[in-house]
Design an enzyme around this catalytic site. Structure first.
Site, PDB file in Angstrom:
ATOM      1  N   GLY A   8       0.870  -1.230  -0.099  1.00 46.45           N
ATOM      2  CA  GLY A   8      -0.090   0.046  -0.026  1.00 46.45           C
ATOM      3  C   GLY A   8       1.020   1.226   0.033  1.00 46.45           C
ATOM      4  O   GLY A   8       0.560   2.154   0.622  1.00 46.45           O
ATOM      5  N   ASP A  56      -3.038  -6.867  -4.997  1.00 48.99           N
ATOM      6  CA  ASP A  56      -3.860  -6.835  -4.041  1.00 48.99           C
ATOM      7  C   ASP A  56      -3.647  -7.945  -2.805  1.00 48.99           C
ATOM      8  O   ASP A  56      -3.744  -8.814  -3.025  1.00 48.99           O
ATOM      9  CB  ASP A  56      -5.336  -7.047  -4.505  1.00 48.99           C
ATOM     10  CG  ASP A  56      -6.502  -7.156  -3.567  1.00 48.99           C
ATOM     11  OD1 ASP A  56      -6.227  -7.099  -2.520  1.00 48.99           O
ATOM     12  OD2 ASP A  56      -7.758  -7.034  -3.924  1.00 48.99           O
ATOM     13  N   SER A 135      -3.671  -0.332  14.683  1.00 48.10           N
ATOM     14  CA  SER A 135      -3.958   0.892  14.863  1.00 48.10           C
ATOM     15  C   SER A 135      -4.579   0.833  16.335  1.00 48.10           C
ATOM     16  O   SER A 135      -4.831  -0.356  16.929  1.00 48.10           O
ATOM     17  CB  SER A 135      -5.478   1.020  14.250  1.00 48.10           C
ATOM     18  OG  SER A 135      -5.989   2.002  14.543  1.00 48.10           O
ATOM     19  N   TYR A 148     -13.052  -2.772  11.338  1.00 46.33           N
ATOM     20  CA  TYR A 148     -11.698  -2.257  11.514  1.00 46.33           C
ATOM     21  C   TYR A 148     -11.027  -2.690  12.725  1.00 46.33           C
ATOM     22  O   TYR A 148      -9.858  -3.221  12.597  1.00 46.33           O
ATOM     23  CB  TYR A 148     -11.681  -0.708  11.199  1.00 46.33           C
ATOM     24  CG  TYR A 148     -10.474  -0.210  11.198  1.00 46.33           C
ATOM     25  CD1 TYR A 148      -9.648  -0.129   9.862  1.00 46.33           C
ATOM     26  CD2 TYR A 148      -9.850   0.492  12.191  1.00 46.33           C
ATOM     27  CE1 TYR A 148      -8.423   0.424   9.829  1.00 46.33           C
ATOM     28  CE2 TYR A 148      -8.735   1.073  11.952  1.00 46.33           C
ATOM     29  CZ  TYR A 148      -7.818   1.207  10.676  1.00 46.33           C
ATOM     30  OH  TYR A 148      -6.658   2.020  10.664  1.00 46.33           O
ATOM     31  N   ALA A 150     -11.629  -5.102  14.822  1.00 47.99           N
ATOM     32  CA  ALA A 150     -11.360  -6.513  14.630  1.00 47.99           C
ATOM     33  C   ALA A 150     -10.117  -6.911  13.797  1.00 47.99           C
ATOM     34  O   ALA A 150      -9.437  -7.546  14.260  1.00 47.99           O
ATOM     35  CB  ALA A 150     -12.832  -7.310  14.169  1.00 47.99           C
ATOM     36  N   LYS A 152      -7.663  -4.942  13.031  1.00 51.67           N
ATOM     37  CA  LYS A 152      -6.277  -4.501  13.624  1.00 51.67           C
ATOM     38  C   LYS A 152      -6.038  -5.114  15.025  1.00 51.67           C
ATOM     39  O   LYS A 152      -4.754  -5.162  15.247  1.00 51.67           O
ATOM     40  CB  LYS A 152      -6.541  -2.903  13.733  1.00 51.67           C
ATOM     41  CG  LYS A 152      -6.613  -2.075  12.532  1.00 51.67           C
ATOM     42  CD  LYS A 152      -5.458  -2.485  11.498  1.00 51.67           C
ATOM     43  CE  LYS A 152      -5.357  -1.474  10.393  1.00 51.67           C
ATOM     44  NZ  LYS A 152      -4.385  -1.535   9.563  1.00 51.67           N
ATOM     45  N   ILE A 181      -3.901   9.969  12.144  1.00 48.37           N
ATOM     46  CA  ILE A 181      -2.684  10.316  11.376  1.00 48.37           C
ATOM     47  C   ILE A 181      -3.331  11.110  10.058  1.00 48.37           C
ATOM     48  O   ILE A 181      -4.209  10.326   9.350  1.00 48.37           O
ATOM     49  CB  ILE A 181      -1.825   9.427  10.943  1.00 48.37           C
ATOM     50  CG1 ILE A 181      -1.370   8.396  12.111  1.00 48.37           C
ATOM     51  CG2 ILE A 181      -0.783   9.922  10.060  1.00 48.37           C
ATOM     52  CD1 ILE A 181      -0.299   9.252  13.072  1.00 48.37           C
TER      53      ILE A 181
HETATM   54  P1  NDP Z   1      -4.708   5.715   2.774  1.00 51.74           P
HETATM   55  O1  NDP Z   1      -6.249   5.426   2.567  1.00 51.74           O
HETATM   56  O2  NDP Z   1      -3.994   6.962   2.674  1.00 51.74           O
HETATM   57  O3  NDP Z   1      -3.668   4.844   2.190  1.00 51.74           O
HETATM   58  C1  NDP Z   1      -3.906   3.425   2.136  1.00 51.74           C
HETATM   59  C2  NDP Z   1      -2.999   2.424   1.079  1.00 51.74           C
HETATM   60  O4  NDP Z   1      -3.302   1.220   0.994  1.00 51.74           O
HETATM   61  C3  NDP Z   1      -3.293   2.964  -0.301  1.00 51.74           C
HETATM   62  O5  NDP Z   1      -2.265   3.489  -1.121  1.00 51.74           O
HETATM   63  C4  NDP Z   1      -4.153   1.789  -0.909  1.00 51.74           C
HETATM   64  O6  NDP Z   1      -4.110   1.724  -2.323  1.00 51.74           O
HETATM   65  C5  NDP Z   1      -3.482   0.726  -0.171  1.00 51.74           C
HETATM   66  N1  NDP Z   1      -4.468  -0.340  -0.163  1.00 51.74           N
HETATM   67  C6  NDP Z   1      -5.747  -0.487   0.002  1.00 51.74           C
HETATM   68  N2  NDP Z   1      -6.155  -1.914   0.027  1.00 51.74           N
HETATM   69  C7  NDP Z   1      -5.385  -2.539  -0.633  1.00 51.74           C
HETATM   70  C8  NDP Z   1      -5.108  -3.866  -0.959  1.00 51.74           C
HETATM   71  N3  NDP Z   1      -6.117  -4.661  -0.823  1.00 51.74           N
HETATM   72  N4  NDP Z   1      -3.755  -4.318  -1.769  1.00 51.74           N
HETATM   73  C9  NDP Z   1      -2.897  -3.290  -1.775  1.00 51.74           C
HETATM   74  N5  NDP Z   1      -2.959  -1.939  -1.293  1.00 51.74           N
HETATM   75  C10 NDP Z   1      -4.200  -1.712  -0.780  1.00 51.74           C
HETATM   76  O7  NDP Z   1      -4.671   5.048   4.463  1.00 51.74           O
HETATM   77  P2  NDP Z   1      -3.274   5.563   5.537  1.00 51.74           P
HETATM   78  O8  NDP Z   1      -1.992   5.841   4.829  1.00 51.74           O
HETATM   79  O9  NDP Z   1      -3.710   6.527   6.522  1.00 51.74           O
HETATM   80  O10 NDP Z   1      -3.086   4.152   6.047  1.00 51.74           O
HETATM   81  C11 NDP Z   1      -1.882   3.172   6.039  1.00 51.74           C
HETATM   82  C12 NDP Z   1      -2.038   2.370   6.944  1.00 51.74           C
HETATM   83  O11 NDP Z   1      -2.194   2.790   8.587  1.00 51.74           O
HETATM   84  C13 NDP Z   1      -3.421   1.308   7.145  1.00 51.74           C
HETATM   85  O12 NDP Z   1      -3.331   0.143   7.474  1.00 51.74           O
HETATM   86  C14 NDP Z   1      -4.268   2.035   8.236  1.00 51.74           C
HETATM   87  O13 NDP Z   1      -5.449   1.270   8.660  1.00 51.74           O
HETATM   88  C15 NDP Z   1      -3.290   2.193   9.201  1.00 51.74           C
HETATM   89  N6  NDP Z   1      -3.662   3.526  10.091  1.00 51.74           N
HETATM   90  C16 NDP Z   1      -3.946   4.887   9.448  1.00 51.74           C
HETATM   91  C17 NDP Z   1      -4.287   5.697  10.728  1.00 51.74           C
HETATM   92  C18 NDP Z   1      -4.479   7.188  10.140  1.00 51.74           C
HETATM   93  O14 NDP Z   1      -5.073   7.720  11.139  1.00 51.74           O
HETATM   94  N7  NDP Z   1      -4.320   7.421   8.924  1.00 51.74           N
HETATM   95  C19 NDP Z   1      -4.381   5.230  12.078  1.00 51.74           C
HETATM   96  C20 NDP Z   1      -3.993   3.821  12.433  1.00 51.74           C
HETATM   97  C21 NDP Z   1      -3.749   3.049  11.505  1.00 51.74           C
HETATM   98  P3  NDP Z   1      -5.132   2.265  -3.491  1.00 51.74           P
HETATM   99  O15 NDP Z   1      -5.401   3.758  -3.046  1.00 51.74           O
HETATM  100  O16 NDP Z   1      -4.575   1.779  -4.644  1.00 51.74           O
HETATM  101  O17 NDP Z   1      -6.534   1.510  -3.017  1.00 51.74           O
END
Ligand code: NDP
Length: 240
Positions: A8, A56, A135, A148, A150, A152, A181
């Site tokens: 991601g 994916d 998270s 979500y 569950a 995390k 964040i």
């Molecule tokens: P974003 O939505 O900005 O980015 C998520 C990224 O994950 C995107 O690039 C997306 O790609 C990719 N992605 C989603 N599903 C898939 C998949 N099935 N296969 C491959 N890539 C995938 O989120 P954040 O940067 O904020 O989050 C990053 C991580 O941090 C996540 O795990 C989130 O749960 C965790 N997190 C975030 C928090 C926050 O406050 N932001 C707090 C706590 C945890 P595409 O756009 O191409 O789908």
């Protein structure tokens, strides 16, 4: 040269982790789903040595391809960052089976899929580190995020189990639990909910992607060589 896979990595925290790892002299394997051109431009901009692998993470086959492509290209994998994640927030009474499955398939099963295939390689190498992005919601729960939370919380249990299994092989596994964040993921949250969240953060501000990225770099480094099976929060004191 060390090699890191970041899932991601197209935007948000994943992209920031990639940048921090490039600065720490890692070669990168960046997984993405959409916006390949944007990711290519970013890699050029930071001048990273990077292999881009579309896939994916919820697909077992795509995760296998990711690990294989990384190893075939670089001949080693030092770090896996399971960062890809999604939300589909709604109250339990309104939550569909699809909403529950989609979030768990990406966040929890995706972490299993990538770890499973990369661990096989690290097992043979007898070195490596895995950092899973969980998270604080997986620790304290949150209204509207049963799916979500569950997923995390599952990532935390998974981290601890796998840390025990891989420790004898010299592979460390830790989790990072960010609070709120500022990224695309949190952009969509209602302003009143954001203000209510803010009032529960002792440091009185939201975190930045760099705050998470810095911790990931540390956990992957030699400085953290005796740390495994831990969940480290980056949340301004939100959950204590
Ligand atoms: P974003 O939505 O900005 O980015 C998520 C990224 O994950 C995107 O690039 C997306 O790609 C990719 N992605 C989603 N599903 C898939 C998949 N099935 N296969 C491959 N890539 C995938 O989120 P954040 O940067 O904020 O989050 C990053 C991580 O941090 C996540 O795990 C989130 O749960 C965790 N997190 C975030 C928090 C926050 O406050 N932001 C707090 C706590 C945890 P595409 O756009 O191409 O789908």
């Amino acid at each position: 040269m060390k090699v890191a896979i970041v899932t991601g990595a197209g935007r948000g925290i994943g992209r920031c982790i990639a940048e921090a790892l490039a600065k720490a002299n890692y070669s990168l394997v960046l997984n993405y789903r959409k916006n390949e051109d944007e990711l290519k431009a970013f890699v050029d901009e930071i001048g990273a040595d990077a292999l881009l692998v579309k896939g994916d993470v919820s697909s077992f086959e795509d995760a296998e391809h990711l690990a294989k492509a990384a190893f075939d290209h670089f001949g080693r994998i030092d770090l896996l960052v399971n960062n890809a994640g999604i939300t589909k927030d709604t109250l339990l009474v309104r939550m569909s089976e699809e909403d529950f499955d989609a979030v768990n398939n990406t966040n929890l099963k995706g972490t299993f899929n990538c770890t499973k295939h990369v661990a096989k390689i690290m097992f043979k190498q007898r070195f490596g580190s895995i950092v899973n992005i969980s998270s604080v919601v997986g620790i304290s729960g949150n209204i509207g995020q049963a799916n979500y939370a569950a997923s995390k919380a599952g990532v935390i249990g998974f981290t601890k189990a796998v840390a025990r299994e891989l420790a004898p092989r010299g592979v460390r596994v830790n989790a990072v639990a960010p609070g709120f964040i500022a990224t695309h993921m949190t952009d969509v949250i209602d302003e009143t909910v954001k203000q209510a969240t803010l009032s529960n953060i002792p440091m009185g501000k939201f975190g930045e992607a760099e705050d998470v990225a810095n911790l990931v770099v540390f956990l992957a480094s030699e400085q953290a060589k005796y740390i495994t099976g831990q969940v480290v929060q980056v949340d301004g004191g939100m959950a204590m």
